[in-house]
Design an enzyme around this catalytic site. Structure first.
Site, PDB file in Angstrom:
ATOM      1  N   TYR A  74       0.834  -1.203   0.000  1.00 40.51           N
ATOM      2  CA  TYR A  74       0.000   0.000   0.000  1.00 40.51           C
ATOM      3  C   TYR A  74       0.866   1.250   0.000  1.00 40.51           C
ATOM      4  O   TYR A  74       1.941   1.259   0.581  1.00 40.51           O
ATOM      5  CB  TYR A  74      -0.908   0.025   1.228  1.00 40.51           C
ATOM      6  CG  TYR A  74      -1.957  -1.052   1.265  1.00 40.51           C
ATOM      7  CD1 TYR A  74      -2.254  -1.832   0.156  1.00 40.51           C
ATOM      8  CD2 TYR A  74      -2.662  -1.311   2.437  1.00 40.51           C
ATOM      9  CE1 TYR A  74      -3.219  -2.827   0.215  1.00 40.51           C
ATOM     10  CE2 TYR A  74      -3.625  -2.301   2.502  1.00 40.51           C
ATOM     11  CZ  TYR A  74      -3.893  -3.058   1.398  1.00 40.51           C
ATOM     12  OH  TYR A  74      -4.845  -4.039   1.464  1.00 40.51           O
ATOM     13  N   LEU A 129     -18.064  -2.575   0.206  1.00 40.13           N
ATOM     14  CA  LEU A 129     -18.858  -1.681  -0.643  1.00 40.13           C
ATOM     15  C   LEU A 129     -18.560  -1.888  -2.118  1.00 40.13           C
ATOM     16  O   LEU A 129     -18.966  -1.080  -2.961  1.00 40.13           O
ATOM     17  CB  LEU A 129     -18.594  -0.221  -0.264  1.00 40.13           C
ATOM     18  CG  LEU A 129     -19.007   0.180   1.152  1.00 40.13           C
ATOM     19  CD1 LEU A 129     -18.697   1.645   1.408  1.00 40.13           C
ATOM     20  CD2 LEU A 129     -20.486  -0.099   1.391  1.00 40.13           C
ATOM     21  N   GLY A 180     -16.998   0.958  -3.817  1.00 37.86           N
ATOM     22  CA  GLY A 180     -17.875   2.114  -3.937  1.00 37.86           C
ATOM     23  C   GLY A 180     -19.130   1.888  -4.746  1.00 37.86           C
ATOM     24  O   GLY A 180     -20.037   2.729  -4.719  1.00 37.86           O
ATOM     25  N   LEU A 202     -21.577  -0.019  -4.167  1.00 39.48           N
ATOM     26  CA  LEU A 202     -22.747  -0.168  -3.317  1.00 39.48           C
ATOM     27  C   LEU A 202     -23.120   1.111  -2.567  1.00 39.48           C
ATOM     28  O   LEU A 202     -24.087   1.118  -1.809  1.00 39.48           O
ATOM     29  CB  LEU A 202     -22.539  -1.336  -2.341  1.00 39.48           C
ATOM     30  CG  LEU A 202     -22.600  -2.711  -3.008  1.00 39.48           C
ATOM     31  CD1 LEU A 202     -22.036  -3.795  -2.108  1.00 39.48           C
ATOM     32  CD2 LEU A 202     -24.040  -3.045  -3.407  1.00 39.48           C
ATOM     33  N   THR A 203     -22.380   2.180  -2.802  1.00 34.49           N
ATOM     34  CA  THR A 203     -22.833   3.482  -2.307  1.00 34.49           C
ATOM     35  C   THR A 203     -23.817   4.122  -3.268  1.00 34.49           C
ATOM     36  O   THR A 203     -24.503   5.081  -2.921  1.00 34.49           O
ATOM     37  CB  THR A 203     -21.646   4.451  -2.133  1.00 34.49           C
ATOM     38  OG1 THR A 203     -21.119   4.791  -3.426  1.00 34.49           O
ATOM     39  CG2 THR A 203     -20.550   3.840  -1.274  1.00 34.49           C
ATOM     40  N   GLY A 204     -23.840   3.638  -4.505  1.00 37.48           N
ATOM     41  CA  GLY A 204     -24.687   4.217  -5.541  1.00 37.48           C
ATOM     42  C   GLY A 204     -24.047   5.365  -6.294  1.00 37.48           C
ATOM     43  O   GLY A 204     -24.652   5.907  -7.227  1.00 37.48           O
ATOM     44  N   LYS A 205     -22.802   5.716  -5.944  1.00 40.85           N
ATOM     45  CA  LYS A 205     -22.215   6.908  -6.583  1.00 40.85           C
ATOM     46  C   LYS A 205     -21.863   6.696  -8.047  1.00 40.85           C
ATOM     47  O   LYS A 205     -21.673   7.678  -8.781  1.00 40.85           O
ATOM     48  CB  LYS A 205     -20.979   7.368  -5.810  1.00 40.85           C
ATOM     49  CG  LYS A 205     -19.789   6.412  -5.824  1.00 40.85           C
ATOM     50  CD  LYS A 205     -18.676   6.972  -4.947  1.00 40.85           C
ATOM     51  CE  LYS A 205     -17.498   6.040  -4.836  1.00 40.85           C
ATOM     52  NZ  LYS A 205     -16.471   6.562  -3.907  1.00 40.85           N
TER      53      LYS A 205
END
Length: 346
Positions: free
Chosen positions: A53, A237, A240, A242-245
């Site tokens: 990372y 998620l 991301g 599953l945040t809908g963004k």
């Protein structure tokens, strides 16, 4: 935040784990430190990092930078005993050490380098980032071919790694050894060899798991439950989704998709109808979609700790709020129906 037992380790950890892979790429050191402060304020004291990372992108010149950021926080704040800290060594699919496999010597060198960057005397949970073998993770399941591998060589390497792990534990440099991106057969073999040879037991496994990625729900679920090997669920998620963004196939500025257009193979024609189904469930029940997705992981019939990640404090606050959310039977029934309708969207 509630504290729970981490498998058979004797450690108590927060019900959510803080992921750190954006610190040093999408986030500055100051932003990473602010996230650490906020997580600890909210009781999230289990943190996960890795030698490779930050990501997006993974670069040889930034290897270890996230660990360095955490180490600088520890040097400034102190209180190492407040945390349960996990890290990882990459094997043959990483860019470190010219992509060589994880051997006993590689394990020792990586642990000692991580300790120096983290500015700590010990790592609570040290994970093998990938097996040296062929695996099906990261969308490789579509062409997965485990044939042609040498079982004797695999087992000899496993014993070698476990022997070095035993020495590192005896020296106090790591407390437990663990797995990541592993298969059920691999985990069972690690456990069997440890028992036969009196070597350390693999404590946990970190695999991808979310409403959209349910590989863990069959053979792995049985192994996890019966062997008390918790799943540390990364990408709860789905990077991301599953945040809908990204709904409507859009790419917000500064988002992960702006750096990785197909989200490592997760953007497919099938994924947006699946996302829409889960967004609909959240909307009907007045739930935040991200919190619903994270809380779902905690409902599973095997021990599961979601690893949350964020690039802003607002995102982090939302994710941390999932620790207090209990999903109703009605929500879970609708999630089950959506899963049956959209079983493998990527």
């Amino acid at each position: 935040m509630q504290q729970i037992a981490l498998g058979t380790t004797g450690l108590q950890v927060s019900t959510l784990c803080l992921g750190t892979m954006t610190w040093g790429s999408q986030n500055t050191q100051a932003e990473g430190h602010a996230q650490m402060d906020r997580a600890l304020e909210r009781g999230c004291s289990f943190w996960d990092t890795a030698e490779m990372y930050p990501v997006n992108p993974v670069r040889l010149e930034t290897l270890g930078l996230t660990e360095t950021i955490i180490g600088n926080w520890l040097a400034a704040r102190g209180g190492r005993e407040r945390l349960v800290l996990a890290s990882k060594v990459p094997g043959g699919k990483g860019v470190a050490r010219e992509g060589g496999p994880i051997t006993g010597a590689v394990l020792r060198a990586a642990v000692e380098a991580s300790l120096a960057r983290l500015q700590t005397d010990y790592i609570d949970l040290y994970q093998l980032h990938w097996p040296n073998r062929a695996v099906y993770h990261f969308r490789r399941n579509w062409g997965y071919n485990p044939s042609g591998q040498n079982r004797a060589e695999i087992e000899a390497n496993m014993i070698e790694v476990l022997e070095v792990a035993a020495a590192l534990i005896a020296e106090g440099k790591i407390r437990h050894i663990a797995l990541s991106n592993e298969t059920a057969w691999g985990a069972a073999k690690w456990l069997a060899l440890a028992q036969t040879h009196g070597l350390p037991r693999m404590a946990t496994v970190q695999n991808e798991y979310s409403l959209l990625c349910r590989h863990f729900d069959t053979d792995w679920a049985e192994l996890s439950a019966l062997e008390e090997m918790p799943l540390l669920a990364f990408s709860p998620l789905a990077t991301g989704l599953l945040t809908g963004k990204y709904a409507g196939d859009v790419t917000p500025e500064g988002s992960r998709r702006a750096l990785n257009a197909d989200l490592s193979g997760r953007v497919t024609p099938q994924v947006f109808p699946a996302v829409a189904a889960y967004m609909g469930i959240a909307a009907r029940h007045g739930l935040d979609a991200a919190q619903m997705a994270i809380a779902f992981c905690r409902t599973r019939p095997f021990p599961c700790i979601p690893i949350i990640g964020a690039t802003s404090l607002a995102q982090l606050d939302t994710a941390l709020g999932a620790a207090d959310l209990t999903l109703s039977a009605e929500v879970l029934a609708e999630i089950d129906a959506a899963h049956r309708a959209h079983p493998m969207p990527f």
